[in-house]
Design a protein around this motif. Structure first.
Motif, short mmCIF file in Angstrom:
data_model
loop_
_atom_site.label_atom_id
_atom_site.label_comp_id
_atom_site.label_asym_id
_atom_site.label_seq_id
_atom_site.Cartn_x
_atom_site.Cartn_y
_atom_site.Cartn_z
N MET A 71 0.81 -1.20 0.00
CA MET A 71 0.00 0.00 0.00
C MET A 71 0.85 1.26 0.00
SD MET A 71 -3.09 1.14 2.56
CE MET A 71 -4.21 0.02 1.74
N CYS A 72 1.97 1.24 0.68
CA CYS A 72 2.85 2.41 0.81
C CYS A 72 4.02 2.32 -0.16
CB CYS A 72 3.37 2.56 2.23
SG CYS A 72 2.06 2.64 3.48
N ALA A 73 4.54 3.48 -0.57
CA ALA A 73 5.70 3.50 -1.45
C ALA A 73 6.86 2.74 -0.83
CB ALA A 73 6.09 4.94 -1.75
N SER A 74 7.01 2.89 0.48
CA SER A 74 7.99 2.11 1.23
C SER A 74 7.23 1.22 2.21
CB SER A 74 8.94 3.04 2.00
OG SER A 74 9.83 2.29 2.81
N PRO A 75 7.30 -0.09 2.04
CA PRO A 75 6.52 -0.99 2.90
C PRO A 75 6.69 -0.73 4.40
CG PRO A 75 7.46 -2.21 1.08
CD PRO A 75 8.06 -0.83 1.02
N SER A 76 7.87 -0.29 4.80
CA SER A 76 8.11 -0.06 6.22
C SER A 76 7.33 1.14 6.76
CB SER A 76 9.61 0.13 6.49
OG SER A 76 10.10 1.27 5.80
N ASP A 77 6.77 1.96 5.85
CA ASP A 77 6.00 3.13 6.27
C ASP A 77 4.56 2.77 6.63
OD1 ASP A 77 8.13 4.84 5.90
OD2 ASP A 77 7.53 5.45 3.88
N PHE A 78 4.14 1.56 6.35
CA PHE A 78 2.75 1.16 6.60
C PHE A 78 2.43 1.18 8.09
CE2 PHE A 78 -0.52 -2.29 7.03
CZ PHE A 78 -1.57 -1.57 6.46
N GLN A 79 1.32 1.82 8.43
CA GLN A 79 0.88 1.93 9.82
C GLN A 79 -0.44 1.19 9.99
OE1 GLN A 79 2.83 3.56 12.17
NE2 GLN A 79 4.27 3.65 10.44
N PRO A 80 -0.40 -0.09 10.36
CA PRO A 80 -1.61 -0.92 10.37
C PRO A 80 -2.68 -0.47 11.34
CG PRO A 80 0.21 -2.04 11.45
CD PRO A 80 0.80 -0.84 10.79
N THR A 81 -2.31 0.25 12.40
CA THR A 81 -3.31 0.64 13.41
C THR A 81 -3.90 2.02 13.15
OG1 THR A 81 -1.57 1.50 14.86
CG2 THR A 81 -2.24 -0.79 15.18
N ASN A 82 -3.37 2.72 12.14
CA ASN A 82 -4.01 3.99 11.76
C ASN A 82 -5.41 3.70 11.21
OD1 ASN A 82 -1.65 5.22 12.45
ND2 ASN A 82 -1.25 6.14 10.45
N THR A 83 -6.20 4.76 11.03
CA THR A 83 -7.55 4.59 10.50
C THR A 83 -7.66 5.22 9.12
OG1 THR A 83 -8.54 4.60 12.71
CG2 THR A 83 -10.00 5.12 10.85
N ALA A 84 -8.22 4.47 8.18
CA ALA A 84 -8.51 5.02 6.84
C ALA A 84 -9.72 5.93 6.99
CB ALA A 84 -8.80 3.89 5.86
N PRO A 85 -9.58 7.25 6.82
CA PRO A 85 -10.64 8.20 7.21
C PRO A 85 -11.95 8.06 6.46
CG PRO A 85 -8.90 9.31 5.97
CD PRO A 85 -8.39 7.93 6.29
N ASN A 86 -11.90 7.77 5.17
CA ASN A 86 -13.13 7.67 4.41
C ASN A 86 -13.84 6.34 4.69
OD1 ASN A 86 -14.91 8.69 2.13
ND2 ASN A 86 -14.29 6.73 1.28
N ALA A 87 -13.07 5.27 4.72
CA ALA A 87 -13.65 3.94 4.98
C ALA A 87 -14.00 3.75 6.45
CB ALA A 87 -12.68 2.85 4.53
N GLY A 88 -13.28 4.46 7.34
CA GLY A 88 -13.56 4.36 8.76
C GLY A 88 -13.15 3.05 9.38
N ILE A 89 -12.13 2.40 8.80
CA ILE A 89 -11.67 1.12 9.33
C ILE A 89 -10.15 1.19 9.53
CG2 ILE A 89 -13.53 -0.23 8.32
CD1 ILE A 89 -11.71 -0.92 5.99
N PRO A 90 -9.59 0.29 10.37
CA PRO A 90 -8.13 0.27 10.55
C PRO A 90 -7.41 0.02 9.23
CG PRO A 90 -9.21 -1.04 12.24
CD PRO A 90 -10.26 -0.70 11.22
N CYS A 91 -6.23 0.58 9.09
CA CYS A 91 -5.48 0.45 7.83
C CYS A 91 -5.19 -1.01 7.47
CB CYS A 91 -4.18 1.24 7.92
SG CYS A 91 -4.46 3.04 7.90
#
Length: 221
Positions: free
Chosen positions: A1-21
């Motif tokens: 999902m991220c340009a750099s895989p290590s930047d992925f934050q799984p516990t953040n929230t996707a604002p439009n979908a309203g679900i965890p990343c």
């Protein structure tokens, strides 16, 4: 999902979908047979009961899941900027005419737009706001004063004083009671939409509004 895989934050929230990343990413990996990340054609398909494509939603939500906001290139081919030069786009700016919506939301609305779709409705809320209007209004607010994307035609240049019968009567620092904008912002919005140069726009409806532009103008103008 991220340009750099290590930047992925799984516990953040996707604002439009309203679900965890993590859930958001999992959903995109399981769309169709191969998943969106393996089948770019899915970018132009739509989730159930949605008017924004998977690619558009990805552009809107994925940045919130990546440190620094740099997302991978999936679905990037369909991205349409309201700016003539995409580097002029200011995603954190807001569009007063669209209820203060962030400019970043415009990338989801315009995703996959082409000159052939300029006249199509941009919102599924009963308004007659077109893709062309979103580019004109969004471009005026989101490009830092730079040129607007000419894909749907170049908006006519704004001229001061068109709101008042006598141009010298215009009070740019007053506030419009219904819209809650300064009169200079209000005039610029109506000029971008084309109300002052295209009488047919008086009968068109702003997004999420039950009153056409003409009626709003009578209240606030």
């Amino acid at each position: 999902m991220c340009a750099s895989p290590s930047d992925f934050q799984p516990t953040n929230t996707a604002p439009n979908a309203g679900i965890p990343c993590l859930q958001f990413e999992t959903t995109y990996r399981t769309i169709g047979v191969l998943g969106l990340f393996a089948d770019p054609s899915l970018c132009y398909t739509f989730p159930p009961n949605e008017t924004t494509s998977y690619g558009g939603v990805f552009q809107l939500d994925a940045a919130a899941c990546c440190t620094g906001g740099a997302i991978a290139g999936f679905c990037s081919a369909g991205v349409v900027s309201p700016c003539a030069n995409p580097s002029d786009f200011v995603p954190s700016a807001t569009v007063a005419a669209f209820g203060g919506a962030p400019c970043s939301a415009g990338l989801a609305i315009l995703y996959g737009a082409t000159p052939a779709t300029c006249g199509q409705q941009a919102f599924n809320d009963g308004s007659t706001t077109s893709i062309s209007t979103v580019i004109a209004v969004g471009g005026a607010a989101c490009c830092g004063g730079a040129a607007i994307n000419p894909m749907c035609g170049t908006p006519a240049p704004a001229t001061t004083g068109e709101m008042c019968a006598t141009p010298s009567d215009f009070q740019p620092n007053n506030t419009t009671p219904n819209a809650g904008l300064s009169c200079s912002q209000y005039e610029a919005t109506f000029q971008a939409v084309g109300v002052f140069t295209n009488a047919s726009m008086c009968n068109a409806f702003p997004p999420n509004s039950s009153m056409p532009y003409g009626a709003v103008f009578q209240v606030d103008g």
